[in-house]
Design a protein around this motif. Sequence first.
Motif, PDB file in Angstrom:
ATOM      1  N   LYS A  52       1.078 -10.168 -18.216  1.00 32.59           N
ATOM      2  CA  LYS A  52       0.254  -9.833 -19.386  1.00 32.59           C
ATOM      3  C   LYS A  52      -0.251  -8.400 -19.268  1.00 32.59           C
ATOM      4  N   GLU A  53      -0.651  -8.005 -18.064  1.00 37.63           N
ATOM      5  CA  GLU A  53      -1.135  -6.641 -17.833  1.00 37.63           C
ATOM      6  C   GLU A  53      -0.015  -5.615 -18.030  1.00 37.63           C
ATOM      7  N   LEU A  54       1.168  -5.926 -17.528  1.00 38.28           N
ATOM      8  CA  LEU A  54       2.293  -5.002 -17.673  1.00 38.28           C
ATOM      9  C   LEU A  54       2.684  -4.827 -19.141  1.00 38.28           C
ATOM     10  N   LYS A  55       2.591  -5.902 -19.908  1.00 31.37           N
ATOM     11  CA  LYS A  55       2.987  -5.849 -21.316  1.00 31.37           C
ATOM     12  C   LYS A  55       2.034  -5.008 -22.160  1.00 31.37           C
ATOM     13  N   GLU A  56       0.823  -4.767 -21.663  1.00 31.73           N
ATOM     14  CA  GLU A  56      -0.115  -3.949 -22.430  1.00 31.73           C
ATOM     15  C   GLU A  56       0.423  -2.540 -22.638  1.00 31.73           C
ATOM     16  N   ASP A  57       1.104  -1.995 -21.634  1.00 36.68           N
ATOM     17  CA  ASP A  57       1.675  -0.643 -21.737  1.00 36.68           C
ATOM     18  C   ASP A  57       3.177  -0.642 -21.963  1.00 36.68           C
ATOM     19  N   ASP A  58       3.806  -1.809 -21.794  1.00 36.96           N
ATOM     20  CA  ASP A  58       5.262  -1.909 -21.944  1.00 36.96           C
ATOM     21  C   ASP A  58       5.589  -3.282 -22.534  1.00 36.96           C
ATOM     22  N   PRO A  59       5.373  -3.438 -23.848  1.00 38.67           N
ATOM     23  CA  PRO A  59       5.509  -4.765 -24.483  1.00 38.67           C
ATOM     24  C   PRO A  59       6.840  -5.451 -24.239  1.00 38.67           C
ATOM     25  N   SER A  60       7.935  -4.694 -24.184  1.00 41.47           N
ATOM     26  CA  SER A  60       9.255  -5.295 -23.973  1.00 41.47           C
ATOM     27  C   SER A  60       9.617  -5.421 -22.498  1.00 41.47           C
ATOM     28  N   LEU A  82       0.808  -1.224   0.000  1.00 38.71           N
ATOM     29  CA  LEU A  82       0.000   0.000   0.000  1.00 38.71           C
ATOM     30  C   LEU A  82       0.847   1.283   0.000  1.00 38.71           C
ATOM     31  N   PRO A  83       1.885   1.390   0.872  1.00 42.11           N
ATOM     32  CA  PRO A  83       2.696   2.625   0.826  1.00 42.11           C
ATOM     33  C   PRO A  83       3.417   2.831  -0.502  1.00 42.11           C
ATOM     34  N   LEU A  84       3.935   1.737  -1.099  1.00 42.56           N
ATOM     35  CA  LEU A  84       4.620   1.864  -2.384  1.00 42.56           C
ATOM     36  C   LEU A  84       3.637   2.253  -3.480  1.00 42.56           C
ATOM     37  N   LYS A  85       2.461   1.661  -3.471  1.00 41.70           N
ATOM     38  CA  LYS A  85       1.440   1.992  -4.474  1.00 41.70           C
ATOM     39  C   LYS A  85       1.091   3.480  -4.413  1.00 41.70           C
ATOM     40  N   LYS A  86       0.863   3.998  -3.209  1.00 46.52           N
ATOM     41  CA  LYS A  86       0.511   5.410  -3.045  1.00 46.52           C
ATOM     42  C   LYS A  86       1.632   6.324  -3.537  1.00 46.52           C
ATOM     43  N   THR A  87       2.873   6.026  -3.130  1.00 49.41           N
ATOM     44  CA  THR A  87       4.019   6.862  -3.494  1.00 49.41           C
ATOM     45  C   THR A  87       4.290   6.808  -4.995  1.00 49.41           C
ATOM     46  N   ALA A  88       4.246   5.592  -5.570  1.00 48.56           N
ATOM     47  CA  ALA A  88       4.536   5.438  -6.996  1.00 48.56           C
ATOM     48  C   ALA A  88       3.482   6.128  -7.856  1.00 48.56           C
ATOM     49  N   GLU A  89       2.222   5.970  -7.518  1.00 47.56           N
ATOM     50  CA  GLU A  89       1.159   6.553  -8.336  1.00 47.56           C
ATOM     51  C   GLU A  89       1.172   8.069  -8.274  1.00 47.56           C
ATOM     52  N   GLN A  90       1.668   8.627  -7.165  1.00 49.16           N
ATOM     53  CA  GLN A  90       1.822  10.077  -7.086  1.00 49.16           C
ATOM     54  C   GLN A  90       2.847  10.586  -8.095  1.00 49.16           C
ATOM     55  N   GLN A  91       3.755   9.697  -8.509  1.00 51.00           N
ATOM     56  CA  GLN A  91       4.788  10.062  -9.479  1.00 51.00           C
ATOM     57  C   GLN A  91       4.486   9.516 -10.869  1.00 51.00           C
ATOM     58  N   GLY A  92       3.250   9.074 -11.075  1.00 50.74           N
ATOM     59  CA  GLY A  92       2.837   8.615 -12.386  1.00 50.74           C
ATOM     60  C   GLY A  92       3.304   7.218 -12.750  1.00 50.74           C
ATOM     61  N   ILE A  93       3.696   6.425 -11.763  1.00 51.89           N
ATOM     62  CA  ILE A  93       4.153   5.057 -12.020  1.00 51.89           C
ATOM     63  C   ILE A  93       3.034   4.080 -11.659  1.00 51.89           C
ATOM     64  N   LYS A  94       2.716   3.192 -12.575  1.00 49.15           N
ATOM     65  CA  LYS A  94       1.651   2.229 -12.372  1.00 49.15           C
ATOM     66  C   LYS A  94       2.115   1.089 -11.471  1.00 49.15           C
ATOM     67  N   VAL A  95       1.253   0.668 -10.549  1.00 48.92           N
ATOM     68  CA  VAL A  95       1.550  -0.455  -9.666  1.00 48.92           C
ATOM     69  C   VAL A  95       0.489  -1.530  -9.862  1.00 48.92           C
ATOM     70  N   ALA A  96       0.941  -2.739 -10.178  1.00 52.33           N
ATOM     71  CA  ALA A  96       0.034  -3.870 -10.363  1.00 52.33           C
ATOM     72  C   ALA A  96       0.219  -4.854  -9.218  1.00 52.33           C
ATOM     73  N   ALA A  97      -0.862  -5.213  -8.546  1.00 48.62           N
ATOM     74  CA  ALA A  97      -0.795  -6.178  -7.443  1.00 48.62           C
ATOM     75  C   ALA A  97      -0.658  -7.591  -8.002  1.00 48.62           C
ATOM     76  N   VAL A  98       0.302  -8.343  -7.476  1.00 45.25           N
ATOM     77  CA  VAL A  98       0.482  -9.753  -7.848  1.00 45.25           C
ATOM     78  C   VAL A  98       0.232 -10.545  -6.572  1.00 45.25           C
ATOM     79  N   VAL A  99      -1.028 -10.886  -6.335  1.00 44.33           N
ATOM     80  CA  VAL A  99      -1.453 -11.504  -5.080  1.00 44.33           C
ATOM     81  C   VAL A  99      -1.448 -13.021  -5.225  1.00 44.33           C
ATOM     82  N   VAL A 100      -0.849 -13.704  -4.243  1.00 41.60           N
ATOM     83  CA  VAL A 100      -0.728 -15.159  -4.306  1.00 41.60           C
ATOM     84  C   VAL A 100      -1.441 -15.809  -3.124  1.00 41.60           C
ATOM     85  N   ASP A 101      -2.274 -16.793  -3.443  1.00 40.35           N
ATOM     86  CA  ASP A 101      -2.946 -17.609  -2.431  1.00 40.35           C
ATOM     87  C   ASP A 101      -3.052 -19.017  -2.995  1.00 40.35           C
ATOM     88  N   GLN A 102      -2.215 -19.899  -2.518  1.00 37.32           N
ATOM     89  CA  GLN A 102      -2.156 -21.247  -3.094  1.00 37.32           C
ATOM     90  C   GLN A 102      -3.438 -22.046  -2.878  1.00 37.32           C
TER      91      GLN A 102
END
Length: 384
Positions: A245-253, A209-229
Motif C-alpha cells: 500500500k505504501e509503495l503504491k502511493e508513489d507508484d500505483p502500477s 541497512l547497507p542496501l537502504k543507505k546505498t539506494a537512498e543515496q541514489q534517490g531510491i526509496k526503501v521500505a522495510a517489510v518486517v515480519v514477526d509472527q
Amino acid sequence: MIRALLIFSLLCSSSILSAAQWPAWLGNELKPQKGSHWQIKTSTEGVEFMPVKSAPTILMVVSRKAKSYDTALKTLLAIYARELPQAHIVVRLLPVEAGSVNSERLTAMLKKAELNVDLIYSVGSKATVALRGVYSGGKIPVVSVNAKDPVLLGLIENDHGSGDNFAFTSLNLPAPITLRYMKRFKPSLKQIGVLYAKSNQSAYATQYLPLKKTAEQQGIKVAAVVVDQDDPSLTLEVSMNRAIKELKEDDPSLSSSILWLTGSSSLLARMQEINFYAKDLAVLSAVPDVVNSSPDSALMSFGVSFVNNAHQAGLYGLQILSGRTAPGDLPVGQISPPDIAISFAQAQRINQKIPFVLMEMASDVYGSHGAVIRSQGESMQEQQ
C-alpha cells in the motif's frame, strides 16, 4: 585401524535419542544413500557415519535447524568424502537456552574440542557470531559457512582477514553491486520493499541497512517489510499488505518497484505466501536457492548460493588442514560474479520482461513450465 566417527548428537538437549531416531534439527537428506562414502550406525547416543580410516577431526557447530544449513553440511560432507575421506567429522548443535546462546556451555564445548579437534566450522550467522565472541584467538582454526558478511556483523575490521584463528566466508554481495543488478533488472527502479524477519539481526545489519543507505543515496526509496509472527501487527500478511500500500502511493502500477527478499531463513520457506501477497509485484531475492522449478519460486535472484559458499568454506578448510595457509591470512571468501537464477514461470505470471543481459549472465534458468533450461551455467533442452 582407527575408525572415524561422524557423530550427530543433541549436545544441548536433555532428551536421549531412541535407537534409529534422527535428530529433529537435521534434514533427512543427510542420511547416506546407497553407494555413499559414509556407513551409518544409529544408537541411543546419536548417529555415526564411519569411513574406513580416521584422519583430522573436524567439528561443525550448527546454529539451528534450517534447510540452508543442511545444504551446507551436505556440501561439506561431499567435499571431505572426496578430498579427505578419512576425516572424522563431529556435528553439534549450538547451545541455546530461552532463545539466547549459552556462552558457558559453548566455551566448555570448545575447550573439550581442543583435546582432539583440528578444525571447526561455524554453520550460520548465529553460530559464527557466538564462536567469535568466546573463541577469538583460540587454539583451533575456525571457518565460517552459511553466514553473513563478518565486517558488517562487526566481527572483523576489514575483508583482508582476521589475523587470528578465524577464516570467514560471506553470503553477502556488497550493497552497490546488489543495487546495480536490481537496476539492470528494472532500469526505472524507484522503490524497493525489503523483506526480512525481525528475529534475523544478521539480515537486518548486513542486507537491509547497507542496501537502504546505498539506494537512498541514489534517490531510491526503501521500505522495510518486517515480519514477526509472534506480533499480530507484523505477520507476513499484515506487513506485506502495508508495504505494498505504501509503495503504491508513489507508484500505483508498481512498474518501478520491486520486493527484495533477504536471506532470512524463516521466510525463504514461505515463498508461496510471499508470491500470493505480492500479487503482480516482482519478487527478487539475495538467495539463489529460492529460485527453482517449483510454482513457489521467486522470480529472480542474484547473490551467493548456499552450495557455492560451502564449497569455498570447504576449500578454506582443506588449505588450513594442509598447513599451506594460516586461517587469519585468508581474506573474507566472496563469490564473484554473483550467482544469478531466473524463473520464467514467475516472469510470465506477472507479465514481467527479463533483460537479455541478465539472461546471458544467469547460471540457473527455469522455463515457463518450470523445467530446467540452464543449470550451473550449462544449457539444457527444456522439457515440455
